[in-house]
Design a protein around this motif. Sequence first.
Motif, PDB file in Angstrom:
ATOM      1  N   GLU A 256      -5.242  76.387  39.678  1.00 14.40           N
ATOM      2  CA  GLU A 256      -5.922  77.696  39.599  1.00 14.40           C
ATOM      3  C   GLU A 256      -5.123  78.775  40.321  1.00 14.40           C
ATOM      4  N   ASN A 257      -4.494  78.384  41.437  1.00  6.69           N
ATOM      5  CA  ASN A 257      -3.662  79.344  42.153  1.00  6.69           C
ATOM      6  C   ASN A 257      -2.482  79.802  41.301  1.00  6.69           C
ATOM      7  N   VAL A 258      -1.895  78.870  40.554  1.00  9.29           N
ATOM      8  CA  VAL A 258      -0.759  79.228  39.707  1.00  9.29           C
ATOM      9  C   VAL A 258      -1.239  80.091  38.531  1.00  9.29           C
TER      10      VAL A 258
ATOM     11  N   ALA B  80      -4.616  87.518  35.913  1.00  9.93           N
ATOM     12  CA  ALA B  80      -4.684  88.938  36.277  1.00  9.93           C
ATOM     13  C   ALA B  80      -3.943  89.790  35.251  1.00  9.93           C
ATOM     14  N   TYR B  81      -2.845  89.236  34.718  1.00 11.90           N
ATOM     15  CA  TYR B  81      -2.058  89.958  33.717  1.00 11.90           C
ATOM     16  C   TYR B  81      -2.767  89.919  32.357  1.00 11.90           C
ATOM     17  N   GLY B  82      -3.302  88.750  32.046  1.00  9.92           N
ATOM     18  CA  GLY B  82      -4.168  88.610  30.877  1.00  9.92           C
ATOM     19  C   GLY B  82      -3.487  88.800  29.543  1.00  9.92           C
ATOM     20  N   ARG B  83      -2.243  88.334  29.395  1.00 14.00           N
ATOM     21  CA  ARG B  83      -1.570  88.508  28.105  1.00 14.00           C
ATOM     22  C   ARG B  83      -1.474  87.204  27.305  1.00 14.00           C
ATOM     23  N   MET B  84      -1.968  86.123  27.882  1.00  8.87           N
ATOM     24  CA  MET B  84      -1.871  84.845  27.184  1.00  8.87           C
ATOM     25  C   MET B  84      -3.270  84.269  26.992  1.00  8.87           C
ATOM     26  N   SER B  85      -3.386  83.362  26.042  1.00 10.72           N
ATOM     27  CA  SER B  85      -4.660  82.681  25.867  1.00 10.72           C
ATOM     28  C   SER B  85      -4.833  81.690  27.015  1.00 10.72           C
ATOM     29  N   ALA B  86      -6.068  81.285  27.241  1.00 10.13           N
ATOM     30  CA  ALA B  86      -6.356  80.353  28.327  1.00 10.13           C
ATOM     31  C   ALA B  86      -5.531  79.076  28.173  1.00 10.13           C
ATOM     32  N   LYS B  87      -5.354  78.649  26.926  1.00  7.91           N
ATOM     33  CA  LYS B  87      -4.629  77.412  26.663  1.00  7.91           C
ATOM     34  C   LYS B  87      -3.153  77.576  27.045  1.00  7.91           C
ATOM     35  N   GLU B  88      -2.580  78.697  26.618  1.00  7.29           N
ATOM     36  CA  GLU B  88      -1.165  78.952  26.938  1.00  7.29           C
ATOM     37  C   GLU B  88      -0.949  79.027  28.439  1.00  7.29           C
ATOM     38  N   MET B  89      -1.909  79.704  29.115  1.00  2.00           N
ATOM     39  CA  MET B  89      -1.783  79.844  30.569  1.00  2.00           C
ATOM     40  C   MET B  89      -1.819  78.483  31.241  1.00  2.00           C
ATOM     41  N   ASN B  90      -2.783  77.660  30.799  1.00  3.50           N
ATOM     42  CA  ASN B  90      -2.885  76.323  31.376  1.00  3.50           C
ATOM     43  C   ASN B  90      -1.611  75.518  31.157  1.00  3.50           C
ATOM     44  N   GLU B  91      -1.079  75.617  29.949  1.00  8.86           N
ATOM     45  CA  GLU B  91       0.138  74.860  29.639  1.00  8.86           C
ATOM     46  C   GLU B  91       1.300  75.314  30.512  1.00  8.86           C
ATOM     47  N   ARG B  92       1.414  76.646  30.645  1.00  4.21           N
ATOM     48  CA  ARG B  92       2.525  77.165  31.441  1.00  4.21           C
ATOM     49  C   ARG B  92       2.365  76.752  32.906  1.00  4.21           C
ATOM     50  N   ALA B  93       1.136  76.864  33.433  1.00  2.00           N
ATOM     51  CA  ALA B  93       0.906  76.498  34.830  1.00  2.00           C
ATOM     52  C   ALA B  93       1.237  75.030  35.059  1.00  2.00           C
ATOM     53  N   MET B  94       0.825  74.165  34.123  1.00  2.00           N
ATOM     54  CA  MET B  94       1.119  72.730  34.267  1.00  2.00           C
ATOM     55  C   MET B  94       2.610  72.479  34.175  1.00  2.00           C
ATOM     56  N   MET B  95       3.256  73.234  33.266  1.00  2.42           N
ATOM     57  CA  MET B  95       4.702  73.070  33.098  1.00  2.42           C
ATOM     58  C   MET B  95       5.429  73.433  34.396  1.00  2.42           C
TER      59      MET B  95
ATOM     60  N   LEU C 252       4.164  73.490  37.474  1.00  6.17           N
ATOM     61  CA  LEU C 252       3.851  72.521  38.517  1.00  6.17           C
ATOM     62  C   LEU C 252       4.651  71.228  38.293  1.00  6.17           C
ATOM     63  N   THR C 253       4.757  70.815  37.033  1.00  7.07           N
ATOM     64  CA  THR C 253       5.490  69.589  36.723  1.00  7.07           C
ATOM     65  C   THR C 253       6.972  69.743  37.073  1.00  7.07           C
TER      66      THR C 253
ATOM     67  N   GLU D 155       0.997  65.773  39.903  1.00  6.76           N
ATOM     68  CA  GLU D 155      -0.076  64.951  40.473  1.00  6.76           C
ATOM     69  C   GLU D 155      -1.042  65.778  41.333  1.00  6.76           C
ATOM     70  N   GLN D 156      -0.535  66.914  41.828  1.00  4.53           N
ATOM     71  CA  GLN D 156      -1.308  67.665  42.821  1.00  4.53           C
ATOM     72  C   GLN D 156      -2.115  68.807  42.204  1.00  4.53           C
ATOM     73  N   ALA D 157      -2.030  68.935  40.873  1.00  4.30           N
ATOM     74  CA  ALA D 157      -2.589  70.123  40.222  1.00  4.30           C
ATOM     75  C   ALA D 157      -4.050  70.366  40.565  1.00  4.30           C
TER      76      ALA D 157
END
Lengths: 414, 242
Positions: free
Chosen positions: B105-107, B113-128, B130-131, B137-139
């Motif tokens: 959530e922090n990532v 805040a910028y709000g230019r991506m879909s929730a799915k894209e944001m999640n994927e990018r954040a996971m990417m 972090l990975t 593992e810490q997500a």
Amino acid sequence: MTTNLLLSIAWTHVSTRVRQTLVGMFGVAMGVGFTIMMAGLMQGSQIDFLRQLVDTMPHVTVEDERRSVPSQPAEEEYAAVGMSNVPNVTRRPGIKYPDTVMASLRSWLPGDVAPSVKTTALVEHGGARVGVTLTGIDPRLEVRVSKLASQMREGQLTDLSKAANGIIIGQALAEKLAVKNGNTVLLGAGQGAQTSATVVGIFRSGLKRVDEGQIYSLISLAQTLMGQSGIINQLRLRLSDPVVAQKVATQVEAQIGYKSVSWQEANADLLSTFATRDFIVLTVMGAMLLTSSFATYNIISTITHEKRHDIAIMKSLGMREYAVRRIFIIESAIMGSVGIVFGWILGYLLCYGWSQITIFNPLTGATVPLQIYYSPMHYIASGAISILCCAVAAFFPARKATRVHPVEIIRGAS
Amino acid sequence: MTEIALQVVGLVRRVQGVISHTLVDGIDLSVAKGEFLAITGPSGSGKSSLLYLLGLLDAPTEGEVIICGQPTSKLSETERADVRLTKCGFVFQFHFLLPEFTALENVLLPMRAYGRMSAKEMNERAMMLLTSLGLAEQAAKRPNQLSGGQRQRVALARALANRPEIIVADEPTGNLDTASTEQVFGILRDIADNGQTVVVVTHDAALAARADRRIHIVDGKIHETSFGIDSKPEVAAATGAV
């Protein structure tokens, strides 16, 4: 998208600070709850009192006088003419052609009308002498225009016709004169006429001035005492909706020309007291809601202080100041709205609790439960004012906290 | 011609108060795209103040900060916030993660805040992100469940979230042990090698030596500039110091 983010941050802050949030909600709930209780109590007692008043009195009373001196034809014609000493009572007392007038009123009136004769009289018993208003009524028609029949404690309205010169007196007057049902009293009129009368009934209206100063007889007895046979000097109207009395009174006056007084006009002094009372109550309720919002102010102040680091981070990441500020206003709104719902429940329970309490009412002399008025307006208004107070209470600490420059906090932390 | 990511001209920052104080005293500097710049200096030399000015966290008293060709001295506070959101990523000595939110959530925060991506894209990018920083593992963990090094890497992932041109880091390894320091520094090095500009304030001379360029600040002025062993040739060309 951004609003979503602000909501989720606000929700996280609120839901991870259970104790603080509960205190804030409790403050709002108390304010809203007590406001609703007060509104219900005050309006309840007021409505109850008005209902008694309206029940006791005719809704509109038409009397055989004019509101102002009738203008004279000569005055209308010539500006220079001034007439003085013109009486504003009709030369011969009484309403002209009362039956025709009543028939015409009945044709459009939302209610009913009954004739009566009103005069002043002295009641003498056991050496005591009390001045009263005597109203001569027609028992068959009276039931349509007043609650007198239901206010009878002893005897019935129809008993008036059963005895020669029967009268019905108020309970307070009966106690004052030590008169019992069936006793004979001496009735004296202002014009000198005197007759004995038999008490055939005792009523209690709840209004002291009526119970002490009003007696009823048949129309003929009142006419005899006045020395005016056949006179009808008062028409009393009862409407299906007492609220429109003022309008009806104006209409009646315009139609028949006699002074018509609505119950609102007759009790203008009381009603203006109510207006003052309403104002006081509103002020107190406003103050309660305002006070309760100080709890919100305190809590938002504390949260914004604790969250200085988070504010600095969010601002340094590039979140706009007003967006960060909105987080705390949303938090206050969350606390406020949940608090308001609890306040509504509390308010309802308090109202219910109060309505279980019975008190002695000196007006009616009866022990009755406290009258509570339940109105959705109380809930809507207290909720709306409360949420507004919460938003304002949150705005100032939030603005102060989010104005802080992130560098100041980041420097302090590292 | 090498692209200039960040340029400052005649930068001065004074603090007005009972005793007026000059934190940054007339600095001219150009940082090339993809450069790894280290700022060193003793405590109170003004290196952090310079960094905050570079990252638009603070506004200069005089002079101009040009980010990706855009002069910023005339911008309002809100416009500066918008530039920070999209062009600058911050990493601080203290990790500064939001404590109630998970690493993921922090990532997500800057992206949301910028709000230019879909929730799915944001999640994927954040996971990417972090990975790639070894934090898959810490997500779902909160900051207080992470080690210092892990927190700092989450902060790095957050700084990278909106693909900023410039990463600004203030003593990012100040609170870390040797292994974590090495790891964080390595990541910053990779970021620069991938074409993003990295400006780091550090005390650690050994680490600073591994940057493309090192400037030493004393009393708010550039005292000395030196180039790293393996500095990229275009950096030297951009700064005209061959």
